[in-house]
Design an enzyme around this catalytic site. Structure first.
Site, mmCIF file in Angstrom:
data_model
loop_
_atom_site.group_PDB
_atom_site.id
_atom_site.type_symbol
_atom_site.label_atom_id
_atom_site.label_comp_id
_atom_site.label_asym_id
_atom_site.label_seq_id
_atom_site.Cartn_x
_atom_site.Cartn_y
_atom_site.Cartn_z
ATOM 1 C CG ASP A 93 -4.451 -0.705 -3.566
ATOM 2 O OD1 ASP A 93 -4.873 0.326 -4.136
ATOM 3 O OD2 ASP A 93 -5.195 -1.491 -2.946
ATOM 4 C CE LYS A 150 -4.054 -2.129 0.559
ATOM 5 N NZ LYS A 150 -5.244 -1.926 -0.295
ATOM 6 C CG ASP A 198 -9.923 -1.864 -5.669
ATOM 7 O OD1 ASP A 198 -11.060 -2.348 -5.787
ATOM 8 O OD2 ASP A 198 -9.269 -1.962 -4.618
ATOM 9 C CE LYS A 213 -11.181 -4.868 -3.110
ATOM 10 N NZ LYS A 213 -10.755 -3.501 -2.802
ATOM 11 C CD GLU A 230 -5.550 -2.569 -6.219
ATOM 12 O OE1 GLU A 230 -4.554 -3.260 -5.955
ATOM 13 O OE2 GLU A 230 -6.669 -2.784 -5.745
HETATM 14 MG MG MG Z 1 -7.293 -1.902 -3.845
#
Ligand code: MG
Length: 386
Positions: A191, A166, A241, A265, A216
């Protein structure tokens, strides 16, 4: 096959402690909440999971608001409906809480798969023989040394096929340089969970030097045009995302060339059929996908694993071994990862059942509601095989 008569639904809100806190660009959590959905029909039970994150970690929906939507909106709708279907048409317009929809929709798909004595992947049009590579996702840590330690420890334990870290402004280049120094050419991605703005496009373009698999969701959820600007400048593929929240949003992203990769997702798109339409649309456009997670507990994770056997799921999933995240798993078996590959449980439906003892231990509340409606066991048009 005749329609299935549903007789009751059990909703169970559980809260399972994480092994250690997880932090992303704007929040941190120490427990995982989920609402387990069990739908009972003719001696069978279908399992679903509504898996919003607590607080504002990921979205405006919380376990409490999704509980209200389920008990006050969706279950009454099921009680009134003549007949439910797997396309989720009966859900259309009922709520914008995709987590609650996903819980109910997933339980109906699992129920139909079990009634047909077939694994869920075969209904979805997947291939249960395909490998399901798992990728490690590491949150934001206090120091780079801590970050490197986690990567080393988790990769050694489970042999993940890629590493995702992240990032946020102030925590990007330093960690990336350190990871590349320590782990060489490990398949690596970042991400940002929307943490950057258009003013950051040039610095992000400079990350090309790290040879990342993808970047991402660098920009805001609604800024598809900004992602298109970045995608045109960057050699590293851009992955959506948070922006990929509906079939329509992905359609727009494809038209704008806003991404080369899409993270699907199930909890965000709300139904397996919507996920399948996104899968097909991106395949047609030459955009590869992978299965993201909240992360979910075992029920939701397992649904993502079945979906990950579809042909256009071409990157490792964020689904990881249960023991990496949670002190206990609500399903039997738990999610297992061997040498970086997830083990798809055999058997009809999802292939898992609830571990009653674990569910009881972490139960926050439970409600059993009688329903009397029918479920059409036919697949939506253009999906899977009969
Ligand atoms: Mg993500």
């Amino acid at each position: 096959m005749n329609s299935l008569r549903l007789d009751r639904i059990r909703l169970t809100h559980v809260r399972v402690p994480l092994v250690e806190p997880f932090a992303i660009s704007h929040a941190a959590i120490g427990e995982k909440d989920a609402i387990l959905v069990e739908v009972f029909a003719e001696g069978l039970v279908g399992l679903g999971e509504a898996s919003p994150m607590a607080g504002t970690f990921y979205s405006a929906q919380t376990p409490e608001s999704s509980w209200s939507v389920l008990t006050e909106n969706l279950v009454p709708l099921m009680q009134r409906a003549q007949e439910l279907d797997l396309a989720g048409r009966w859900l259309a317009g009922a709520t914008d809480d995709s987590f609650a929809c996903c819980g109910v929709d997933g339980s109906l798909w699992d129920l139909v798969a079990r009634a047909r004595n077939r694994p869920l992947w075969s209904l979805l049009g997947g291939n249960g023989q395909r490998e399901i590579p798992s990728g490690l996702a590491v949150g934001i840590h206090g120091t780079i040394e801590e970050l490197l330690d986690r990567i080393e420890r988790f990769v050694a334990a489970h042999g993940y096929r890629r590493v995702k870290i992240k990032v946020k402004p102030g925590w990007d280049v330093g960690p990336l340089e350190a990871v590349r120094r320590r782990f060489g050419d490990v398949p690596l991605m970042v991400d940002a969970n929307c943490a950057y703005g258009r003013q950051d496009i040039e610095p992000i373009v400079s990350w090309d030097r790290f040879g990342l698999m993808m970047i991402e969701q660098p920009l805001a959820r609604e800024d598809l045009e900004g992602h298109a600007l970045l995608a045109a400048r960057c050699h590293t593929p851009i992955c959506l995302d948070e922006s990929a929240e509906t079939v329509e949003a992905v359609e727009r992203a494809v038209a704008l060339n806003a991404a080369q990769v899409v993270n699907i997702k199930l909890q965000r798109v709300g139904t397996l059929w919507a996920a399948r339409r996104i899968h097909d649309m991106t395949a047609e456009a030459g955009i590869g996908c992978w299965m993201g997670t909240m992360p979910e507990l075992g029920v939701g994770a397992c649904a993502a694993m079945h979906f990950a056997t579809l042909p256009n799921i071409v990157y490792p999933t964020d689904v990881e071994a249960s023991e990496r995240w949670f002190v206990a798993e609500v399903t039997t078996p738990p999610v297992r990862c061997v040498d970086g590959l997830l083990v798809l449980p055999p058997g009809p439906g999802l292939g898992v059942s609830l571990n009653a003892e674990v569910v009881r231990r972490y139960r926050v509340r439970e409600e059993i509601i009688q329903v009397s409606c029918r479920l059409r066991p036919v697949l939506p048009p253009g999906i899977g095989s009969e």
